[in-house]
Design a protein around this motif. Structure first.
Motif, PDB file in Angstrom:
ATOM      1  N   LEU A   1      37.367  23.421  -8.745  1.00 30.46           N
ATOM      2  CA  LEU A   1      36.969  24.816  -8.538  1.00 30.46           C
ATOM      3  C   LEU A   1      37.778  25.451  -7.408  1.00 30.46           C
ATOM      4  N   ALA A   2      38.044  24.674  -6.354  1.00 33.17           N
ATOM      5  CA  ALA A   2      38.830  25.213  -5.246  1.00 33.17           C
ATOM      6  C   ALA A   2      40.228  25.592  -5.734  1.00 33.17           C
ATOM      7  N   VAL A   3      40.809  24.753  -6.590  1.00 29.84           N
ATOM      8  CA  VAL A   3      42.126  25.072  -7.158  1.00 29.84           C
ATOM      9  C   VAL A   3      42.045  26.389  -7.924  1.00 29.84           C
TER      10      VAL A   3
ATOM     11  N   VAL B   1      25.455  25.516  -9.306  1.00 29.38           N
ATOM     12  CA  VAL B   1      25.881  24.122  -9.151  1.00 29.38           C
ATOM     13  C   VAL B   1      26.632  23.940  -7.835  1.00 29.38           C
ATOM     14  N   MET B   2      27.526  24.886  -7.514  1.00 29.85           N
ATOM     15  CA  MET B   2      28.270  24.787  -6.254  1.00 29.85           C
ATOM     16  C   MET B   2      27.325  24.838  -5.058  1.00 29.85           C
TER      17      MET B   2
ATOM     18  N   PHE C   1      35.482  24.187   3.894  1.00 32.57           N
ATOM     19  CA  PHE C   1      36.672  24.579   3.123  1.00 32.57           C
ATOM     20  C   PHE C   1      36.274  25.102   1.738  1.00 32.57           C
ATOM     21  N   PHE C   2      35.389  24.367   1.060  1.00 31.54           N
ATOM     22  CA  PHE C   2      34.962  24.797  -0.272  1.00 31.54           C
ATOM     23  C   PHE C   2      34.248  26.144  -0.219  1.00 31.54           C
TER      24      PHE C   2
ATOM     25  N   THR D   1      34.610  36.667 -12.979  1.00 34.54           N
ATOM     26  CA  THR D   1      34.064  35.382 -12.543  1.00 34.54           C
ATOM     27  C   THR D   1      34.743  34.919 -11.267  1.00 34.54           C
ATOM     28  N   TRP D   2      36.068  35.042 -11.238  1.00 35.29           N
ATOM     29  CA  TRP D   2      36.836  34.634 -10.067  1.00 35.29           C
ATOM     30  C   TRP D   2      36.388  35.430  -8.838  1.00 35.29           C
ATOM     31  N   LEU D   3      36.166  36.735  -9.033  1.00 31.85           N
ATOM     32  CA  LEU D   3      35.806  37.604  -7.909  1.00 31.85           C
ATOM     33  C   LEU D   3      34.421  37.309  -7.352  1.00 31.85           C
ATOM     34  N   TRP D   4      33.434  37.048  -8.232  1.00 31.77           N
ATOM     35  CA  TRP D   4      32.042  37.108  -7.788  1.00 31.77           C
ATOM     36  C   TRP D   4      31.312  35.776  -7.699  1.00 31.77           C
ATOM     37  N   THR D   5      31.909  34.688  -8.212  1.00 33.41           N
ATOM     38  CA  THR D   5      31.195  33.405  -8.161  1.00 33.41           C
ATOM     39  C   THR D   5      30.844  33.010  -6.733  1.00 33.41           C
ATOM     40  N   GLY D   6      31.809  33.111  -5.820  1.00 38.16           N
ATOM     41  CA  GLY D   6      31.589  32.666  -4.452  1.00 38.16           C
ATOM     42  C   GLY D   6      30.540  33.498  -3.733  1.00 38.16           C
TER      43      GLY D   6
END
Lengths: 290, 316
Positions: A29-31, B115-116, B130-131, B189-194
């Motif tokens: 996921l980090a990648v 899950v994250m 880092f994650f 998804t890339w923008l908002w998952t975190g």
């Protein structure tokens, strides 16, 4: 499952397997999250000609400074202007927005008055209003008042953040003890003096949080400036790069500037982000309380 | 702060005698208004008035006297604009795409975020900060820029991803008619998952550890603790992120608009918002207003409906 875990040997093995699986998943996921930014960094260092001819993930001829020079001198330095506009819209808008949110949130948390809950529910409802649905009617209203195509057309709607008031109310309620206000009042201080000399200091960390959220919302905004602005000199970075990106089919040499410009526009914000991490967490934690 | 508080209580105690109260101890109405108005006035002007104005506009129609070249005038048309919206196949097309997008993208994104968040809350991982930063970082990237970045990764000429997949013997076409919707969904998804992950993670962090102790003594696995104890407790955060995601999905504009610059498979009416903008660009403001109102109503109904549904299920 519970049968398996009650035995004494398996949890250790299960643990090692799940440790490895968890790390593998998170690394993957980090990648995923870092790949586009890495690609952008690599691409921004390449001369235009190398973009299509070399591997996108490997550095080739290092020409970052040449690209930056091209970026900032293109069309009489319009990119610098866009960057400055973005900073103006976001910094000023978030500063004014945070102040008025703090005043209102503080009043909602600390003063008792008729209609307080009603006022708060109206503002909460505002959080659910899709802001893009507001942009078109605002355009019509602003064109009737001659505000379209001015700084104010983007600035004024940006200062309103119902989410900021919501956060300010929560933070004021928890950070400012009622007794301090009582004592300040007894000392004869006016409500505004009390707010600015006592409450403001106690609320400062949370005000930074509100400022950051609003800053990013304005910095990232695209639809409102697109609807409001035709004059290129008033564009924020997002709108400017969008326009350049649309011209790359006719002017392929713009591609390198779109890439370098994208990198220039996201790096400072990412750095500020990492430095001010703890403020984000306070805000997000408060956002999850209901 | 405790120092201030004790000082304050002392002051309160010593001045008890000369306490003066006006209307229940609070400040005067004028003072309250001075605190609230700086926010509320712009809120009314730039939130409530536009909503009212859009509602009013959506009830008007433009008619012409004397055929195609006659003078036009604006008049009250009742629900005529809305009838047109609902008869517009492009409107239904955009709703269908956005519905499909939402039904797939929102659950996938929130599941990954959950899950994250759960993994970050276990002792299983190293490199946790880092994650966390890596996942949250895209929130700092404007949607337009994110879409531009990804469009280079989708582009058949420039993308290392396409090259790699071709090396595996695949023929990916991220901008093709079937795939482009999912390419846009990937940008969201890339923008908002975190961002969503951090909301859930913050909620997890506020759960007292003692809650798990009993379960651990009973020999419950991390897995069981996560899904049977943690997830039910942070359910309100999951609801909140779902509501924000629904609102975001219905507003979708920037990502498909950028992909439209490199793909002919995105029309100018791809999403409801793009449709509204396109209609407005054609000077049909009344029709655009009606579309905006319909989008806002759908947003409200879905987000309130979802909140009601979930709170009923949870027995709250």
């Amino acid at each position: 499952m519970s049968d398996r875990t009650t035995s004494t040997r398996t949890p250790v093995r299960e643990n090692r397997i799940s440790r490895t699986a968890a790390m593998a998943l998170m690394l993957l996921l980090a990648v995923y999250f870092l790949l586009p930014v890495y690609f952008l960094v690599v691409a921004a260092t390449k001369p235009q000609g190398d973009l299509a001819s070399t591997n996108g993930l490997a550095f080739s001829h290092f020409d970052l400074f040449g690209n930056l020079d091209t970026l900032f001198t293109r069309s009489d330095g319009i990119f610098g202007r866009w960057a400055l506009n973005s900073v103006l819209y976001a910094v000023l808008g978030a500063a004014v927005g945070t102040l008025i949110s703090a005043l209102c949130g503080y009043a909602l948390a600390k003063f008792r008055f008729r209609g307080r809950e009603f006022l708060f529910s109206v503002i909460l409802g505002g959080i659910l209003v899709p802001t893009t649905a507001l942009a078109l009617p605002l355009f019509l209203l602003f064109s009737a008042t001659g505000l379209v195509n001015t700084y104010l057309a983007v600035f004024l709607p940006s200062i309103v953040s119902p989410f900021g008031v919501y956060l300010a109310r929560i933070f004021a309620a928890s950070a400012v003890p009622q007794e301090i206000l009582e004592s300040a009042r007894l000392d004869g201080a006016g409500e505004f003096r009390t707010f600015f000399s006592v409450a403001f200091k106690l609320m400062t960390p949370s005000l930074v949080t509100i400022f950051l959220f609003q800053f990013v919302a304005i910095w990232n905004n695209f639809f409102l400036p697109m609807v409001m602005l035709q004059k290129e000199s008033l564009f924020p970075i997002t709108l400017g790069l969008y326009q350049w990106n649309g011209q790359t089919a006719r002017a392929p040499l713009l591609q390198e500037s779109v890439i370098t410009g994208s990198l220039v526009s996201i790096l400072p914000v990412i750095v500020v982000f990492i430095l001010l991490q703890r403020f984000w967490r306070t805000g997000l934690a408060a956002g999850s309380l209901r | 702060m405790t120092d201030l508080a004790t000082r304050a209580t002392r002051v309160v105690a010593t001045t008890e005698g000369r306490r003066r109260r006006h209307n229940g101890g609070g400040p005067r109405a004028g003072t309250i208004a001075a605190f609230v108005t700086p926010f509320f006035l712009p809120f009314v002007l730039f939130y409530l008035v536009p909503i009212g104005y859009a509602l009013w506009q959506s009830l008007l129609v433009v008619r012409r006297t004397g055929g195609q070249y006659g003078t036009s005038y604006t008049t009250f048309g009742g629900f005529e604009q809305y009838t047109q919206v609902f008869q517009n196949t492009e409107f239904w097309g955009s709703i269908g795409r956005i519905g499909l997008f939402g039904v797939v993208q929102v659950p996938v994104m929130l599941f990954v975020a959950l899950v994250m968040a759960l993994l970050l809350d276990t002792p299983l991982l190293k490199l946790k900060s880092f994650f966390r930063i890596a996942a949250f970082m895209p929130y700092a990237v404007p949607g337009v820029i994110a879409a531009i970045m990804w469009s280079y990764l989708y582009s058949p000429q420039l993308s290392p991803v396409v090259d790699a997949l071709k090396g595996l013997g695949l023929q990916p076409d991220f901008l093709g008619p079937g795939a482009v919707l999912w390419s846009a969904a990937n940008v969201s998804t890339w923008l908002w998952t975190g961002y969503n992950m951090l909301i859930m993670f913050s909620a997890l962090q506020s759960i007292p550890q003692e809650l798990y102790e009993a379960a651990k003594l009973d020999g419950a696995s991390n897995w069981a603790i996560a899904w049977r104890i943690k997830v039910p407790i942070i359910a309100p955060s999951v609801v909140l992120t779902t509501v924000f995601s629904i609102i975001g999905t219905l507003q979708l504009y920037a990502e498909p608009a950028v992909l439209r610059q490199i793909s002919s498979n995105i029309s100018s009416t791809f999403t409801p918002n793009m449709l509204a903008y396109t209609v407005a660009s054609g000077n049909n403001y009344q029709q655009a207003a009606a579309i905006s109102v319909v989008i806002a109503v759908i947003t409200f109904v879905l987000s309130f409906g979802f909140m009601r549904l979930t709170s009923k299920k949870a027995g709250l």
